[in-house]
Design a protein around this motif. Structure first.
Motif, PDB file in Angstrom:
ATOM      1  N   TRP A 123     -71.729 -96.996 -50.569  1.00  0.00           N
ATOM      2  CA  TRP A 123     -72.243 -98.108 -49.789  1.00  0.00           C
ATOM      3  C   TRP A 123     -71.621 -99.413 -50.271  1.00  0.00           C
ATOM      4  O   TRP A 123     -71.746 -99.784 -51.436  1.00  0.00           O
ATOM      5  CB  TRP A 123     -73.765 -98.157 -49.868  1.00  0.00           C
ATOM      6  N   LEU A 124     -70.968-100.064 -49.342  1.00  0.00           N
ATOM      7  CA  LEU A 124     -70.327-101.344 -49.610  1.00  0.00           C
ATOM      8  C   LEU A 124     -71.330-102.484 -49.392  1.00  0.00           C
ATOM      9  O   LEU A 124     -72.375-102.295 -48.767  1.00  0.00           O
ATOM     10  CB  LEU A 124     -69.122-101.526 -48.694  1.00  0.00           C
ATOM     11  N   PRO A 125     -71.017-103.694 -49.863  1.00  0.00           N
ATOM     12  CA  PRO A 125     -71.917-104.836 -49.621  1.00  0.00           C
ATOM     13  C   PRO A 125     -72.052-105.128 -48.130  1.00  0.00           C
ATOM     14  O   PRO A 125     -71.160-104.821 -47.331  1.00  0.00           O
ATOM     15  CB  PRO A 125     -71.207-105.983 -50.347  1.00  0.00           C
ATOM     16  N   ASN A 126     -73.168-105.710 -47.749  1.00  0.00           N
ATOM     17  CA  ASN A 126     -73.364-106.126 -46.358  1.00  0.00           C
ATOM     18  C   ASN A 126     -72.256-107.092 -45.952  1.00  0.00           C
ATOM     19  O   ASN A 126     -71.746-107.869 -46.771  1.00  0.00           O
ATOM     20  CB  ASN A 126     -74.721-106.797 -46.186  1.00  0.00           C
ATOM     21  N   ALA A 127     -71.919-107.032 -44.651  1.00  0.00           N
ATOM     22  CA  ALA A 127     -70.859-107.904 -44.156  1.00  0.00           C
ATOM     23  C   ALA A 127     -71.091-108.197 -42.687  1.00  0.00           C
ATOM     24  O   ALA A 127     -71.858-107.512 -42.008  1.00  0.00           O
ATOM     25  CB  ALA A 127     -69.489-107.259 -44.368  1.00  0.00           C
ATOM     26  N   PRO A 131     -65.101-104.194 -43.186  1.00  0.00           N
ATOM     27  CA  PRO A 131     -64.216-104.484 -44.317  1.00  0.00           C
ATOM     28  C   PRO A 131     -62.798-104.007 -44.031  1.00  0.00           C
ATOM     29  O   PRO A 131     -62.590-102.905 -43.512  1.00  0.00           O
ATOM     30  CB  PRO A 131     -64.852-103.700 -45.470  1.00  0.00           C
ATOM     31  N   ALA A 132     -61.841-104.811 -44.357  1.00  0.00           N
ATOM     32  CA  ALA A 132     -60.446-104.519 -43.993  1.00  0.00           C
ATOM     33  C   ALA A 132     -59.857-103.373 -44.795  1.00  0.00           C
ATOM     34  O   ALA A 132     -58.934-102.690 -44.319  1.00  0.00           O
ATOM     35  CB  ALA A 132     -59.595-105.776 -44.173  1.00  0.00           C
ATOM     36  N   THR A 133     -60.351-103.131 -45.988  1.00  0.00           N
ATOM     37  CA  THR A 133     -59.725-102.138 -46.860  1.00  0.00           C
ATOM     38  C   THR A 133     -60.633-100.950 -47.145  1.00  0.00           C
ATOM     39  O   THR A 133     -60.472-100.279 -48.146  1.00  0.00           O
ATOM     40  CB  THR A 133     -59.318-102.798 -48.189  1.00  0.00           C
ATOM     41  N   ARG A 152     -64.785 -92.757 -41.352  1.00  0.00           N
ATOM     42  CA  ARG A 152     -64.462 -91.330 -41.389  1.00  0.00           C
ATOM     43  C   ARG A 152     -63.260 -91.080 -40.503  1.00  0.00           C
ATOM     44  O   ARG A 152     -63.140 -91.678 -39.430  1.00  0.00           O
ATOM     45  CB  ARG A 152     -65.652 -90.478 -40.945  1.00  0.00           C
ATOM     46  N   SER A 153     -62.388 -90.171 -40.946  1.00  0.00           N
ATOM     47  CA  SER A 153     -61.153 -89.864 -40.213  1.00  0.00           C
ATOM     48  C   SER A 153     -60.385 -91.143 -39.894  1.00  0.00           C
ATOM     49  O   SER A 153     -59.788 -91.288 -38.828  1.00  0.00           O
ATOM     50  CB  SER A 153     -61.473 -89.098 -38.920  1.00  0.00           C
ATOM     51  N   ASN A 154     -60.440 -92.099 -40.839  1.00  0.00           N
ATOM     52  CA  ASN A 154     -59.732 -93.379 -40.706  1.00  0.00           C
ATOM     53  C   ASN A 154     -60.184 -94.167 -39.484  1.00  0.00           C
ATOM     54  O   ASN A 154     -59.409 -94.924 -38.899  1.00  0.00           O
ATOM     55  CB  ASN A 154     -58.215 -93.152 -40.668  1.00  0.00           C
ATOM     56  N   ASN A 155     -61.428 -93.982 -39.090  1.00  0.00           N
ATOM     57  CA  ASN A 155     -62.019 -94.724 -37.988  1.00  0.00           C
ATOM     58  C   ASN A 155     -63.433 -95.118 -38.374  1.00  0.00           C
ATOM     59  O   ASN A 155     -64.062 -94.497 -39.247  1.00  0.00           O
ATOM     60  CB  ASN A 155     -62.055 -93.877 -36.711  1.00  0.00           C
ATOM     61  N   TRP A 156     -63.957 -96.156 -37.687  1.00  0.00           N
ATOM     62  CA  TRP A 156     -65.339 -96.554 -37.911  1.00  0.00           C
ATOM     63  C   TRP A 156     -66.251 -95.835 -36.918  1.00  0.00           C
ATOM     64  O   TRP A 156     -65.938 -95.751 -35.738  1.00  0.00           O
ATOM     65  CB  TRP A 156     -65.504 -98.061 -37.747  1.00  0.00           C
ATOM     66  N   TYR A 157     -67.363 -95.305 -37.445  1.00  0.00           N
ATOM     67  CA  TYR A 157     -68.385 -94.658 -36.624  1.00  0.00           C
ATOM     68  C   TYR A 157     -69.699 -95.409 -36.800  1.00  0.00           C
ATOM     69  O   TYR A 157     -70.092 -95.754 -37.915  1.00  0.00           O
ATOM     70  CB  TYR A 157     -68.581 -93.197 -37.028  1.00  0.00           C
TER      71      TYR A 157
END
Length: 420
Positions: A123-127, A131-133, A152-157
């Motif tokens: 889990w990354l920080p809220n944004a 996030p670009a990376t 996942r699979s280099n895409n956002w879900y």
């Protein structure tokens, strides 16, 4: 004196009869039918949950209280029941197994990968934007729309499943169908849709991420190209996903869609399958059975024989010639009703719609092993209701919760004695 003598003999006769009855009752006792089926060696399975996703019937309109949805594409069969309402802090698309491909893996390997994958979500920080990376399996909360997203699979879900108001009105939208794919199409545009080959679910790109399709869709005027149905949790429709069970370790797995069927049914990884209404029709794993879920399985010698007179009296398994003589299509355990006696029935169902198990009926088992050898055993099915009540009058009692006991002789002999 003569009269007194006869009175004394009469008392002696009565006393003798009482003594005989006491001795007889001490020497012989009927099998105890209360829900205590413990013995020295058997494994007792209490309240094994059946298909709790069984539906109360699928409707095309979204109604208050609906918790599940199904997607139908082309003329294919229904997919899995998809729960779109979370429980507690659960995020739906992070659910166990949503991105794990079980193809070609043993059950233990697949489940281990599922658990590892779920624990590996970072889990990354809220944004306010993606996030670009971010790397695969990293997730975050987007504070601009208050939705969670996972890479996942280099895409956002999109992790939440949002049911659009249009779905309730049966209003179709047009999609740009991209096909059945193992990974999402490259360079998506708004309105692109594809079927994921790993979980059989249909996703549409909303301009920000791939989200689960929750609207009826039309493609080139092909109506009902993707059609949504909704339901609450219940069992009135009798739509129960089967599950398989393995004796050696108590492993249970639900088979809810075509991918599960292809992965599990034609294997030697299970022993019995609980199918049908209330998961109460049980099939033995035998590939020669053309009527059940095991058709085509490499297991072809497993067999069963019904026994009428009590589990505790099943001390020795029959000879192989008796198991061999059982027709493959009769290797199931069903039920009796006003419509017939059923095949190897373990319970009867009457006008009250309450299943009443036969108290003494049990089953000899011969289980073929992957190396071709046999293990012999016995099994008694006890109840399909929660808590295994001895007497039940409420047709709405929670079910299916399977309670049964079994003994498999591990040394390969026919010795099935379980009482000390």
């Amino acid at each position: 004196m003569k009269i007194k003598f006869f009175k004394q003999r009469g008392l002696q006769k009565v006393f003798g009869m009482c003594l005989v009855l006491i001795l007889a009752s001490a020497c012989y006792k009927l099998e105890d039918l209360t829900p205590n089926f413990e013995d020295a060696n058997s494994t007792v399975v209490y309240d094994l949950p059946g298909d709790t996703l069984a539906t109360d019937g699928w409707e095309e309109r979204l109604e208050a209280g609906d918790l599940y949805l199904r997607q139908r594409y082309y003329t294919s069969s229904w997919t899995d029941s998809i729960r779109f309402v979370g429980r507690g802090n659960e995020v739906i698309n992070a659910a166990e197994g949503s991105d794990v491909d079980p193809e070609g893996k043993l059950a233990e390997t697949w489940k281990a990968e599922v658990r590892a994958r779920e624990k590996a979500i970072k889990w990354l920080p809220n944004a306010t934007a993606h996030p670009a990376t971010a790397a695969n399996n990293e997730a975050y909360l987007n504070t601009s729309d208050n939705l969670h997203y996972i890479r996942r699979s280099n895409n956002w879900y999109q992790m939440e499943i949002k049911v659009a108001p249009q779905a309730a009105q049966k209003e179709n939208i047009k999609v740009n169908w991209r096909g059945f794919l193992s990974t999402p199409p490259v360079g998506p545009a708004v309105g692109w849709a594809y079927r994921d080959n790993e979980n059989l679910r249909v996703y549409m790109y909303n301009g920000k991420a791939w989200e689960l399709m929750t609207q009826n869709a039309d493609y080139n005027q092909n109506k009902n190209f993707i059609q949504l149905h909704f339901s609450k949790s219940g069992k009135a429709a009798g739509m129960y996903s089967l599950f398989v069970f393995r004796f050696k370790d108590g492993w249970q797995h639900f088979v809810r869609d075509a991918a599960d069927s292809a992965r599990f049914l034609k294997t030697d990884e299970w022993d019995i399958a609980f199918t049908g209404e209330m998961n109460s029709t049980i099939f033995l794993n035998n590939g020669r059975n053309k009527m059940g879920p095991s058709t085509g399985s490499p297991i072809t010698k497993s067999s069963l024989i019904m026994y009428e007179y009590g589990y505790d009296f099943m001390d020795e398994a029959p000879e192989d010639e008796f198991f061999d003589s059982r027709p493959a299509d009769n290797l199931l355990i069903s039920y009796a009703s006003q419509f017939g006696t059923g095949v190897n029935a373990w319970y009867q169902m009457g006008s009250t719609s309450i299943a009443k198990p036969y108290p003494y009926r049990a089953y000899y088992l011969r289980l073929q092993q992957p190396d071709g050898s046999y293990l012999y055993g016995k099994m008694q099915l006890i109840s399909m209701y929660k808590g295994a009540p001895e007497v039940l009058t409420d047709a709405n009692w929670p079910s299916p919760f399977m309670t049964f006991r079994y003994f498999i002789q591990k040394d390969g002999s026919r010795n099935l004695k379980t009482k000390k």
